[in-house]
Design a protein around this motif. Structure first.
Motif, PDB file in Angstrom:
ATOM      1  N   GLN A  23       0.832  -1.206   0.000  1.00 56.74           N
ATOM      2  CA  GLN A  23       0.000   0.000   0.000  1.00 56.74           C
ATOM      3  C   GLN A  23       0.867   1.256   0.000  1.00 56.74           C
ATOM      4  OE1 GLN A  23      -2.957  -0.053   3.206  1.00 56.74           O
ATOM      5  NE2 GLN A  23      -3.168  -2.251   2.925  1.00 56.74           N
ATOM      6  N   ASN A  27       0.967   4.115  -2.882  1.00 60.36           N
ATOM      7  CA  ASN A  27       0.677   5.501  -2.486  1.00 60.36           C
ATOM      8  C   ASN A  27       1.764   6.451  -2.990  1.00 60.36           C
ATOM      9  OD1 ASN A  27      -1.165   7.227  -0.857  1.00 60.36           O
ATOM     10  ND2 ASN A  27       0.672   7.619   0.336  1.00 60.36           N
ATOM     11  N   ASP A  56      -3.029  15.105   0.939  1.00 64.00           N
ATOM     12  CA  ASP A  56      -3.920  14.041   1.430  1.00 64.00           C
ATOM     13  C   ASP A  56      -3.250  12.676   1.326  1.00 64.00           C
ATOM     14  OD1 ASP A  56      -5.862  15.930   1.954  1.00 64.00           O
ATOM     15  OD2 ASP A  56      -7.000  15.562   0.106  1.00 64.00           O
ATOM     16  N   LEU A  57      -2.544  12.447   0.218  1.00 63.25           N
ATOM     17  CA  LEU A  57      -1.845  11.176   0.026  1.00 63.25           C
ATOM     18  C   LEU A  57      -0.704  11.022   1.033  1.00 63.25           C
ATOM     19  CD1 LEU A  57      -1.723  11.076  -3.882  1.00 63.25           C
ATOM     20  CD2 LEU A  57      -2.969   9.471  -2.410  1.00 63.25           C
ATOM     21  N   GLU A  58      -0.052  12.141   1.368  1.00 65.22           N
ATOM     22  CA  GLU A  58       1.017  12.086   2.372  1.00 65.22           C
ATOM     23  C   GLU A  58       0.443  11.696   3.735  1.00 65.22           C
ATOM     24  OE1 GLU A  58       3.840  13.058   5.395  1.00 65.22           O
ATOM     25  OE2 GLU A  58       1.950  14.129   5.126  1.00 65.22           O
ATOM     26  N   HIS A  59      -0.740  12.218   4.051  1.00 68.14           N
ATOM     27  CA  HIS A  59      -1.406  11.837   5.306  1.00 68.14           C
ATOM     28  C   HIS A  59      -1.757  10.341   5.293  1.00 68.14           C
ATOM     29  CE1 HIS A  59      -1.319  15.854   6.629  1.00 68.14           C
ATOM     30  NE2 HIS A  59      -2.377  16.307   6.004  1.00 68.14           N
ATOM     31  N   LYS A  60      -2.186   9.865   4.120  1.00 68.56           N
ATOM     32  CA  LYS A  60      -2.488   8.436   3.977  1.00 68.56           C
ATOM     33  C   LYS A  60      -1.221   7.612   4.219  1.00 68.56           C
ATOM     34  CE  LYS A  60      -4.178   5.046   0.589  1.00 68.56           C
ATOM     35  NZ  LYS A  60      -4.643   4.838  -0.815  1.00 68.56           N
ATOM     36  N   ASP A  63      -0.523   7.350   7.835  1.00 71.66           N
ATOM     37  CA  ASP A  63      -1.397   6.357   8.469  1.00 71.66           C
ATOM     38  C   ASP A  63      -0.856   4.935   8.265  1.00 71.66           C
ATOM     39  OD1 ASP A  63      -3.123   8.331   9.341  1.00 71.66           O
ATOM     40  OD2 ASP A  63      -4.531   8.104   7.671  1.00 71.66           O
ATOM     41  N   ILE A  64      -0.345   4.674   7.047  1.00 73.25           N
ATOM     42  CA  ILE A  64       0.217   3.351   6.755  1.00 73.25           C
ATOM     43  C   ILE A  64       1.456   3.105   7.628  1.00 73.25           C
ATOM     44  CG2 ILE A  64       1.328   1.915   4.987  1.00 73.25           C
ATOM     45  CD1 ILE A  64      -0.432   3.439   2.905  1.00 73.25           C
TER      46      ILE A  64
END
Length: 215
Positions: A23, A27, A56-60, A63-64
């Motif tokens: 993931q 990302n 937003d993708l950096e925040h995702k 989270d990973i």
């Protein structure tokens, strides 16, 4: 067969770490694609939307990374060294940070027309993240060591190209750019982009360490 190999033989196939690393790799590709699209674009409104997407993708990605660390805390048995899992997660997180950093600098400094060097390094970042993701996808089955090694070699090659483009671009900036503010803005964006390729090389170094220990 070594004791470690025997131990690994009886360990159930990992259902936590490998999907999370995959993931994270996917990302990074999405972030690199958005950055590439951004530097080829002159519409500042659309670029602002892409910057928000990258954020937003950096925040995702954060989270990973957090989930990987949680799993490290919960699982006594891991597919490879805990230290290497931590290093791999951290290095992937660093790549995301610098991709976002480059995007943020373009937005904050209101870079209207990205330079040719920015476009070339953005292309290389996408190429590097693609190789990172391919290598991560091979981690599930370490029988395909050649594929991971090949990806690592390609990442190193991409980083060398980015270094060359960065050095040449900065040299030309100091020689030809008469406006000091433009010079600083351009150099700052290029620096963050080149750092992103450096961090991809760090990922490759961790992967090579994992291969040495588990081959």
């Amino acid at each position: 067969m070594s004791l470690n190999s025997i131990f690994q033989y009886f360990v159930p196939k990992d259902k936590k770490f490998f999907p999370l690393f995959e993931q994270a790799g996917a990302n990074l590709i999405e972030m690199a694609k958005a950055l590439q699209e951004s530097v080829y674009m002159t519409d500042l409104t659309k670029r602002a939307a892409l910057n928000k997407k990258i954020e937003d993708l950096e925040h995702k990605g954060d989270d990973i990374t957090h989930q990987i660390h949680l799993e490290l805390g919960k699982n006594f048995i891991t597919p490879f060294d805990r230290e290497d899992i931590h290093s791999l997660a951290s290095s992937l997180d660093d790549v995301a940070d610098f991709i976002q950093g480059a995007s943020n600098r373009m937005e904050l400094y209101k870079v209207e027309t990205p330079s040719q060097a920015m476009k070339e390094i953005a292309d290389l970042i996408l190429e590097a993240t693609d190789h990172v993701a391919k290598a991560l996808n091979e981690l599930r089955d370490l029988k395909n060591i050649r594929n991971i090694t090949d990806s690592c070699v390609r990442i190193n090659s991409v980083e060398n190209k980015a270094d060359y483009i960065f050095d040449k671009a900065v040299s030309e900036l100091f020689e030809y750019e008469k406006d000091a503010i433009t010079l600083i803005k351009t150099k700052e964006v290029l620096s963050a982009m080149e750092d992103a390729t450096d961090k991809c090389e760090d990922v490759a170094n961790v992967l090579e360490s994992i291969l040495v220990k588990n081959a």
